[in-house]
Design a protein around this motif. Structure first.
Motif, PDB file in Angstrom:
ATOM      1  N   ILE A 292      22.593  -7.933  12.762  1.00  0.00           N
ATOM      2  CA  ILE A 292      22.503  -8.412  11.300  1.00  0.00           C
ATOM      3  C   ILE A 292      21.075  -7.822  11.654  1.00  0.00           C
ATOM      4  N   PRO A 293      20.356  -7.798   9.895  1.00  0.00           N
ATOM      5  CA  PRO A 293      19.200  -6.862   9.717  1.00  0.00           C
ATOM      6  C   PRO A 293      18.252  -7.994   9.759  1.00  0.00           C
ATOM      7  N   LEU A 294      17.345  -8.386  11.443  1.00  0.00           N
ATOM      8  CA  LEU A 294      17.033  -9.625  11.519  1.00  0.00           C
ATOM      9  C   LEU A 294      15.606  -8.556  12.011  1.00  0.00           C
ATOM     10  N   ILE A 295      14.210  -8.525  11.651  1.00  0.00           N
ATOM     11  CA  ILE A 295      13.717  -7.803  12.033  1.00  0.00           C
ATOM     12  C   ILE A 295      12.307  -8.773  11.918  1.00  0.00           C
ATOM     13  N   ARG A 296      10.692  -8.556  12.972  1.00  0.00           N
ATOM     14  CA  ARG A 296       9.807  -9.082  13.164  1.00  0.00           C
ATOM     15  C   ARG A 296       9.001  -8.753  13.287  1.00  0.00           C
TER      16      ARG A 296
ATOM     17  N   MET B 152       1.400 -10.264   5.849  1.00  0.00           N
ATOM     18  CA  MET B 152       1.596 -10.464   7.254  1.00  0.00           C
ATOM     19  C   MET B 152       2.102  -8.866   6.891  1.00  0.00           C
ATOM     20  N   ASN B 153       2.784  -8.227   7.612  1.00  0.00           N
ATOM     21  CA  ASN B 153       2.945  -6.338   8.026  1.00  0.00           C
ATOM     22  C   ASN B 153       4.506  -6.569   8.965  1.00  0.00           C
ATOM     23  N   ILE B 154       4.953  -5.446   7.934  1.00  0.00           N
ATOM     24  CA  ILE B 154       6.053  -5.384   9.007  1.00  0.00           C
ATOM     25  C   ILE B 154       5.787  -3.709   9.702  1.00  0.00           C
ATOM     26  N   GLY B 155       5.718  -4.093  10.873  1.00  0.00           N
ATOM     27  CA  GLY B 155       5.256  -2.993  11.806  1.00  0.00           C
ATOM     28  C   GLY B 155       3.606  -2.900  11.502  1.00  0.00           C
ATOM     29  N   TYR B 156       3.221  -1.197  10.847  1.00  0.00           N
ATOM     30  CA  TYR B 156       1.964  -1.649  10.996  1.00  0.00           C
ATOM     31  C   TYR B 156       1.877  -1.195   9.200  1.00  0.00           C
ATOM     32  N   VAL B 157       2.915  -1.341   8.050  1.00  0.00           N
ATOM     33  CA  VAL B 157       2.982  -1.919   6.581  1.00  0.00           C
ATOM     34  C   VAL B 157       2.356  -2.879   6.145  1.00  0.00           C
ATOM     35  N   PRO B 158       1.028  -3.159   6.070  1.00  0.00           N
ATOM     36  CA  PRO B 158       0.165  -4.388   5.332  1.00  0.00           C
ATOM     37  C   PRO B 158       1.132  -4.934   4.039  1.00  0.00           C
ATOM     38  N   LEU B 159       1.668  -6.267   3.806  1.00  0.00           N
ATOM     39  CA  LEU B 159       1.922  -6.371   2.921  1.00  0.00           C
ATOM     40  C   LEU B 159       1.186  -7.701   2.090  1.00  0.00           C
TER      41      LEU B 159
ATOM     42  N   GLU C 158       0.639  -0.689  -0.341  1.00  0.00           N
ATOM     43  CA  GLU C 158      -0.485  -0.092   0.465  1.00  0.00           C
ATOM     44  C   GLU C 158       0.963   1.489   0.180  1.00  0.00           C
ATOM     45  N   PRO C 159       1.382   2.070  -0.405  1.00  0.00           N
ATOM     46  CA  PRO C 159       0.827   3.620  -0.732  1.00  0.00           C
ATOM     47  C   PRO C 159       1.096   4.212   0.671  1.00  0.00           C
ATOM     48  N   GLY C 160       2.418   5.195   0.665  1.00  0.00           N
ATOM     49  CA  GLY C 160       1.514   6.582   1.695  1.00  0.00           C
ATOM     50  C   GLY C 160       1.795   5.563   2.949  1.00  0.00           C
ATOM     51  N   TYR C 161       3.067   4.830   3.235  1.00  0.00           N
ATOM     52  CA  TYR C 161       3.131   3.930   4.410  1.00  0.00           C
ATOM     53  C   TYR C 161       5.093   4.396   4.307  1.00  0.00           C
ATOM     54  N   LYS C 162       5.183   4.825   5.579  1.00  0.00           N
ATOM     55  CA  LYS C 162       6.791   4.784   6.897  1.00  0.00           C
ATOM     56  C   LYS C 162       6.868   3.644   8.038  1.00  0.00           C
ATOM     57  N   VAL C 163       8.082   3.065   7.730  1.00  0.00           N
ATOM     58  CA  VAL C 163       8.133   2.538   8.995  1.00  0.00           C
ATOM     59  C   VAL C 163       9.207   2.464   9.407  1.00  0.00           C
ATOM     60  N   THR C 164       9.253   2.210  10.207  1.00  0.00           N
ATOM     61  CA  THR C 164      11.109   2.364  11.293  1.00  0.00           C
ATOM     62  C   THR C 164      11.290   0.519  12.043  1.00  0.00           C
ATOM     63  N   ALA C 165      11.795  -0.066  11.633  1.00  0.00           N
ATOM     64  CA  ALA C 165      12.093  -1.914  12.212  1.00  0.00           C
ATOM     65  C   ALA C 165      13.323  -2.123  12.700  1.00  0.00           C
ATOM     66  N   ALA C 166      13.198  -1.785  13.845  1.00  0.00           N
ATOM     67  CA  ALA C 166      14.367  -2.615  14.809  1.00  0.00           C
ATOM     68  C   ALA C 166      15.070  -4.016  14.589  1.00  0.00           C
ATOM     69  N   PHE C 167      16.608  -3.538  14.350  1.00  0.00           N
ATOM     70  CA  PHE C 167      17.025  -5.149  15.219  1.00  0.00           C
ATOM     71  C   PHE C 167      16.567  -5.959  15.567  1.00  0.00           C
TER      72      PHE C 167
ATOM     73  N   ARG D 134      21.112   0.180  14.875  1.00  0.00           N
ATOM     74  CA  ARG D 134      20.394  -1.184  14.509  1.00  0.00           C
ATOM     75  C   ARG D 134      18.997  -0.822  13.646  1.00  0.00           C
ATOM     76  N   GLU D 135      18.452  -0.490  13.006  1.00  0.00           N
ATOM     77  CA  GLU D 135      16.922  -0.288  12.531  1.00  0.00           C
ATOM     78  C   GLU D 135      17.394  -0.035  10.769  1.00  0.00           C
ATOM     79  N   VAL D 136      15.850  -0.031  10.574  1.00  0.00           N
ATOM     80  CA  VAL D 136      15.823  -0.298   9.247  1.00  0.00           C
ATOM     81  C   VAL D 136      14.285   0.480   8.885  1.00  0.00           C
ATOM     82  N   LEU D 137      13.771   0.805   7.539  1.00  0.00           N
ATOM     83  CA  LEU D 137      13.126   1.907   7.420  1.00  0.00           C
ATOM     84  C   LEU D 137      12.684   1.785   5.563  1.00  0.00           C
ATOM     85  N   PHE D 138      11.325   1.731   6.209  1.00  0.00           N
ATOM     86  CA  PHE D 138      10.922   1.304   4.908  1.00  0.00           C
ATOM     87  C   PHE D 138       9.813   2.656   4.245  1.00  0.00           C
ATOM     88  N   SER D 139       9.548   3.007   3.208  1.00  0.00           N
ATOM     89  CA  SER D 139       9.413   3.874   2.959  1.00  0.00           C
ATOM     90  C   SER D 139       8.491   2.509   1.460  1.00  0.00           C
TER      91      SER D 139
END
Length: 317
Positions: A78-82, A144-151, A64-73, A199-204
């Motif tokens: 190593i960039p392993l996220i929940r 599935m969700n990365i934070g509150y961003v649905p895929l 979905e467009p319009g989302y931005k979320v940061t996920a902590a390692f 130790r975080e990654v930002l998805f936009s």
């Protein structure tokens, strides 16, 4: 619907794997039982391709467009996220150097993955990656969700083994690696920003990334390599070559053209690394040189796939 005997056998299989905490490759009979429920890729917004090697698919997850979320390692550098959905959760390794994404069989059941194909024709993985003795088959995860961003309808390969992703886990034992998100998924975000110090990654999924001009060290153009994955234009000891950015590799640099302990110089855009400790890639595998995490960790690395560039910014004081 699965017969009772199949359900019992599957339950025993899962119980044994959970107790032993060791890899258990799924027997052919059980594998075929699940594959017999495959559904056409077109049901999930993908497209079936019929080639000389059998069926395959093309298409991507819907983000979905319009989302931005940061996920902590989850742990360490190593960039392993929940990843979560509907009460389920798993750990996903962000491996930009991998051309495709992978999911462990047990987690594929938790996240309601659906195999792709027809009742009798499926989509086995036929690429060059070492699957560790367990076959892989194309599937989709409905949500599935990365934070509150649905895929939605994310295509990937399910490795038909329980409690292990084999070599795709990259030797990480804790936290347990349940999935790998390769460049086939990451490239459909507007940008993915790795901050290895925080130790975080930002998805936009929509904003265009604007680097900090005071911190910007290098801009590298995205290119292609025979192995796929995220490759950028670079040079090795002055000779132009693509370099794969291996965000999941716990090493400095690796190459397949020469057996050396140190590489004199690697350049990516305007960024230069000298005297890099170097691993030898297996003969015939991943011949393109690869920049590992220890080479990248002193930068904020922002991948902008749709613009075809990767920004390297120095870490602020």
């Amino acid at each position: 619907m699965l017969r009772t005997s199949h359900l019992v056998a599957a339950a025993v299989l899962f119980a044994a794997a959970a107790h032993a905490q060791k890899e258990l490759i799924m027997p052919r009979m059980q594998r075929n039982t699940y594959l017999s429920h495959a559904r056409p890729a077109e049901e999930f917004g993908l497209r079936t391709i019929r080639g000389k090697d059998g069926l395959s698919y093309t298409g991507a997850a819907r983000i979905e467009p319009g989302y931005k979320v940061t996920a902590a390692f989850e742990s360490g550098p190593i960039p392993l996220i929940r990843i979560k959905d509907d009460g389920q959760q798993m750990n996903a390794l962000l491996d930009a150097g991998s051309p495709v994404s992978w999911l462990e069989f047990g987690r594929s059941r938790d996240f309601n993955a659906v195999f792709l194909g027809t009742e009798k024709k499926h989509m086995p993985y036929t690429g060059p990656l070492n699957t560790g003795g367990a076959p892989g088959y194309a599937a989709v995860v409905p949500r599935m969700n990365i934070g509150y961003v649905p895929l939605y309808n994310t295509p990937l390969y399910v490795r038909m083994a329980i409690h292990s992703l084999g070599p795709f886990a990259r030797g990480i034992e804790a936290p347990h690696v349940d999935a790998v998100f390769g460049y086939d998924l990451l490239q459909h975000f507007e940008y993915v920003r790795f901050d290895f110090r925080k130790r975080e990654v930002l998805f936009s999924s929509s904003d265009i990334y604007v680097p900090d001009v005071d911190l910007l060290k290098s801009i590298a153009a995205v290119t292609t390599s025979p192995e796929g994955g995220l490759a950028v234009e670079g040079s090795l000891n002055g000779e132009p070559t693509p370099v794969i950015l291996d965000t999941a590799g716990d090493y400095f640099f690796s190459r397949g053209d020469a057996k050396v302990k140190m590489t004199r110089q690697v350049r990516i855009g305007d960024a230069v690394w000298s005297r890099l400790p170097t691993l030898l890639l297996p003969t015939g595998e991943n011949r393109t040189p690869r920049a590992g995490l220890r080479m990248l960790e002193n930068y904020i690395v922002t991948v902008c796939p749709k613009r075809g560039v990767v920004y390297f910014e120095t870490l602020p004081e």
